[in-house]
Design a protein around this motif. Structure first.
Motif, short mmCIF file in Angstrom:
data_model
loop_
_atom_site.label_atom_id
_atom_site.label_comp_id
_atom_site.label_asym_id
_atom_site.label_seq_id
_atom_site.Cartn_x
_atom_site.Cartn_y
_atom_site.Cartn_z
N GLY A 13 24.29 86.60 19.79
CA GLY A 13 23.29 87.59 20.19
C GLY A 13 23.06 87.60 21.70
N MET A 14 23.98 86.99 22.47
CA MET A 14 23.81 86.88 23.91
C MET A 14 25.03 87.43 24.63
SD MET A 14 22.30 83.01 24.42
CE MET A 14 20.77 82.47 23.65
N SER A 15 24.78 87.94 25.84
CA SER A 15 25.87 88.27 26.75
C SER A 15 26.40 86.96 27.32
CB SER A 15 25.38 89.16 27.88
OG SER A 15 24.46 88.45 28.70
N PHE A 16 27.57 87.00 27.95
CA PHE A 16 28.12 85.77 28.52
C PHE A 16 27.20 85.20 29.59
CE2 PHE A 16 30.63 83.67 31.86
CZ PHE A 16 31.03 82.55 31.14
N GLY A 17 26.66 86.09 30.45
CA GLY A 17 25.78 85.61 31.52
C GLY A 17 24.56 84.89 30.98
N LYS A 18 23.92 85.47 29.97
CA LYS A 18 22.74 84.85 29.38
C LYS A 18 23.10 83.55 28.66
CE LYS A 18 18.79 85.75 26.36
NZ LYS A 18 18.11 86.75 25.49
N TRP A 19 24.25 83.53 28.00
CA TRP A 19 24.71 82.34 27.28
C TRP A 19 24.92 81.18 28.25
CZ3 TRP A 19 30.17 80.71 26.01
CH2 TRP A 19 30.22 79.82 24.92
N ARG A 20 25.60 81.45 29.36
CA ARG A 20 25.85 80.39 30.34
C ARG A 20 24.55 79.95 30.99
NH1 ARG A 20 30.57 80.95 34.75
NH2 ARG A 20 29.43 82.87 35.27
N GLN A 41 38.12 85.09 33.40
CA GLN A 41 38.84 83.81 33.36
C GLN A 41 38.51 83.03 32.09
OE1 GLN A 41 37.40 82.43 37.17
NE2 GLN A 41 39.39 82.79 38.16
N TRP A 42 37.24 83.07 31.65
CA TRP A 42 36.88 82.38 30.42
C TRP A 42 37.51 83.06 29.21
CZ3 TRP A 42 35.71 77.66 30.12
CH2 TRP A 42 34.92 77.02 31.07
N ALA A 43 37.59 84.38 29.24
CA ALA A 43 38.24 85.10 28.14
C ALA A 43 39.70 84.70 28.04
CB ALA A 43 38.10 86.61 28.36
N SER A 44 40.37 84.60 29.19
CA SER A 44 41.76 84.16 29.21
C SER A 44 41.90 82.74 28.70
CB SER A 44 42.31 84.27 30.64
OG SER A 44 43.63 83.81 30.70
N PHE A 45 40.96 81.88 29.09
CA PHE A 45 40.95 80.48 28.62
C PHE A 45 40.85 80.43 27.10
CE2 PHE A 45 38.57 76.68 27.37
CZ PHE A 45 39.31 75.67 27.97
N GLY A 46 40.07 81.34 26.53
CA GLY A 46 39.90 81.38 25.08
C GLY A 46 40.98 82.15 24.35
N SER A 68 36.34 79.99 16.57
CA SER A 68 36.95 78.76 17.08
C SER A 68 37.38 78.90 18.54
CB SER A 68 38.15 78.36 16.22
OG SER A 68 39.13 79.39 16.21
N ARG A 69 37.78 80.09 18.96
CA ARG A 69 38.18 80.30 20.35
C ARG A 69 36.98 80.16 21.28
NH1 ARG A 69 40.64 86.10 19.20
NH2 ARG A 69 38.63 86.09 18.11
N LEU A 70 35.84 80.70 20.84
CA LEU A 70 34.63 80.59 21.63
C LEU A 70 34.06 79.16 21.60
CD1 LEU A 70 32.89 83.96 20.72
CD2 LEU A 70 33.97 83.35 22.88
N GLN A 71 34.29 78.46 20.51
CA GLN A 71 33.88 77.07 20.45
C GLN A 71 34.60 76.25 21.51
OE1 GLN A 71 34.47 75.63 16.45
NE2 GLN A 71 32.90 76.97 15.58
N ARG A 72 35.86 76.56 21.73
CA ARG A 72 36.64 75.89 22.77
C ARG A 72 36.03 76.15 24.14
NH1 ARG A 72 41.97 77.68 25.05
NH2 ARG A 72 42.82 75.89 26.19
N VAL A 73 35.61 77.38 24.37
CA VAL A 73 34.97 77.74 25.63
C VAL A 73 33.64 77.00 25.77
CG1 VAL A 73 33.91 79.61 26.95
CG2 VAL A 73 36.08 80.00 25.76
N ALA A 74 32.86 76.95 24.67
CA ALA A 74 31.56 76.26 24.69
C ALA A 74 31.73 74.79 25.05
CB ALA A 74 30.87 76.40 23.34
N GLU A 75 32.71 74.14 24.45
CA GLU A 75 32.96 72.73 24.73
C GLU A 75 33.34 72.52 26.19
OE1 GLU A 75 35.96 71.76 21.92
OE2 GLU A 75 34.61 71.83 20.18
N ALA A 76 34.16 73.43 26.74
CA ALA A 76 34.56 73.32 28.14
C ALA A 76 33.37 73.53 29.07
CB ALA A 76 35.66 74.34 28.45
N LEU A 77 32.49 74.46 28.72
CA LEU A 77 31.29 74.71 29.53
C LEU A 77 30.36 73.51 29.50
CD1 LEU A 77 30.35 78.41 28.74
CD2 LEU A 77 30.61 77.42 31.02
N ILE A 78 30.20 72.90 28.34
CA ILE A 78 29.33 71.72 28.21
C ILE A 78 29.87 70.58 29.07
CG2 ILE A 78 28.54 69.93 26.62
CD1 ILE A 78 28.42 72.16 24.46
N GLN A 79 31.20 70.44 29.10
CA GLN A 79 31.83 69.38 29.89
C GLN A 79 31.74 69.66 31.39
OE1 GLN A 79 33.02 66.41 28.77
NE2 GLN A 79 32.21 67.08 26.78
N ALA A 80 31.75 70.94 31.77
CA ALA A 80 31.72 71.30 33.19
C ALA A 80 30.76 72.46 33.41
CB ALA A 80 33.13 71.67 33.66
N PRO A 81 29.45 72.22 33.32
CA PRO A 81 28.47 73.31 33.48
C PRO A 81 28.47 73.91 34.87
CG PRO A 81 27.37 71.18 33.42
CD PRO A 81 28.79 70.94 33.05
#
Length: 263
Positions: free
Chosen positions: A197-204, A176-181, A155-168
């Motif tokens: 199965g992804m690193s943060f860089g690849k995921w973004r 900073q994203w870890a702190s956000f989550g 759920s913490r990562l879902q919050r990050v995903a939603e924020a990324l989708i809103q502000a790609p």
């Protein structure tokens, strides 16, 4: 969420049923999650189709098709200028993958799909069967393209995903994203890899690719898309795109479009 079983009209007894669609306004199935007894291929001829399948967001850009196996709940949306085809394929008739994937579609395969849906009405049963069997055989051989953004179970990562989708275009760092989550950087990275199965860089970067495909299909320039995604240098965006799809954004946009016969 309720899941509805939808059957394509006239599908009984057919190995493949092809149906055209045109999105006069944004949306296809809206918020209705549904599934099919057949496998479904979603082919975009123009515009962009987006599907939500099994906690993944998928983009179906022109020249590609999304394969959804039989019995998998999903919902679909399309840009207002989108048109294309749905193919429903009997599960026992092919060895197509048992998981969702995006396939690059050849010009010959696109023409066969158009022919099945909108071609000659006087074709014999044998002629239609030959096209159908060749179509399925060609589909199996099509290369895969990665056009999905996985949503983590945490759920913490879902919050990050939603924020990324809103502000790609956000240039927040991993820390900073870890702190956000609400996690340490180490926990964030470990949990993200476990869930996707992804690193943060690849995921973004995967999210950036999906957004880029959508914006390019809407007619934005390469420079505009790079800016919208927060790239300071256009060359960095072009490098990311080419690494993912094997071609530059400009060459992708210039691929020959497929003629559409409106109904």
């Amino acid at each position: 969420m309720a899941k509805h079983l939808l059957l394509p009209s006239g599908a009984s007894g057919k190995i493949v049923t092809a149906i055209s669609f045109t999105a006069l306004s944004e949306g296809l199935t809206g918020s209705n999650t549904h599934l099919h007894e057949q496998g479904q291929l979603v082919l975009s001829m123009q515009g962009v189709v987006a599907c939500e399948v099994a906690d993944n967001h998928w983009i179906v850009p022109p020249h590609c098709a999304l394969w959804i196996p039989a019995g998998v709940p999903h919902q679909s949306r399309a840009s207002s200028n989108a048109h294309g085809y749905f193919l429903f394929i009997t599960p026992s008739a092919s060895t197509l993958p048992d998981e969702c994937c995006t396939l690059s579609i050849s010009a010959m395969l696109r023409e066969m799909i158009i022919e099945l849906c909108e071609g000659r009405s006087d074709r014999t049963t044998l002629s239609k069967d030959l096209i159908t069997h060749l179509l399925v055989e060609e589909l199996i051989a099509m290369p895969r393209v990665s056009t999905h953004f996985p949503i983590p179970a945490d759920s913490r990562l879902q919050r990050v995903a939603e924020a990324l989708i809103q502000a790609p275009d956000s240039r927040r760092t991993l820390e900073q994203w870890a702190s956000f989550g609400g996690m340490s950087e180490r926990t964030f990275s470990r949990q993200l890899f476990k869930d996707t199965g992804m690193s943060f860089g690849k995921w973004r970067r995967q999210l950036h690719l999906m957004v880029a495909l959508k914006l390019l299909a809407e007619g934005k320039s390469v420079q505009q898309v790079a800016g919208d995604l927060g790239y300071e240098a256009v060359t960095s965006f072009i490098r990311m795109f080419k690494l993912a799809l094997g071609t530059t954004p400009a060459k992708y946009v210039s691929l020959p479009s497929v003629g559409y016969k409106g109904q």
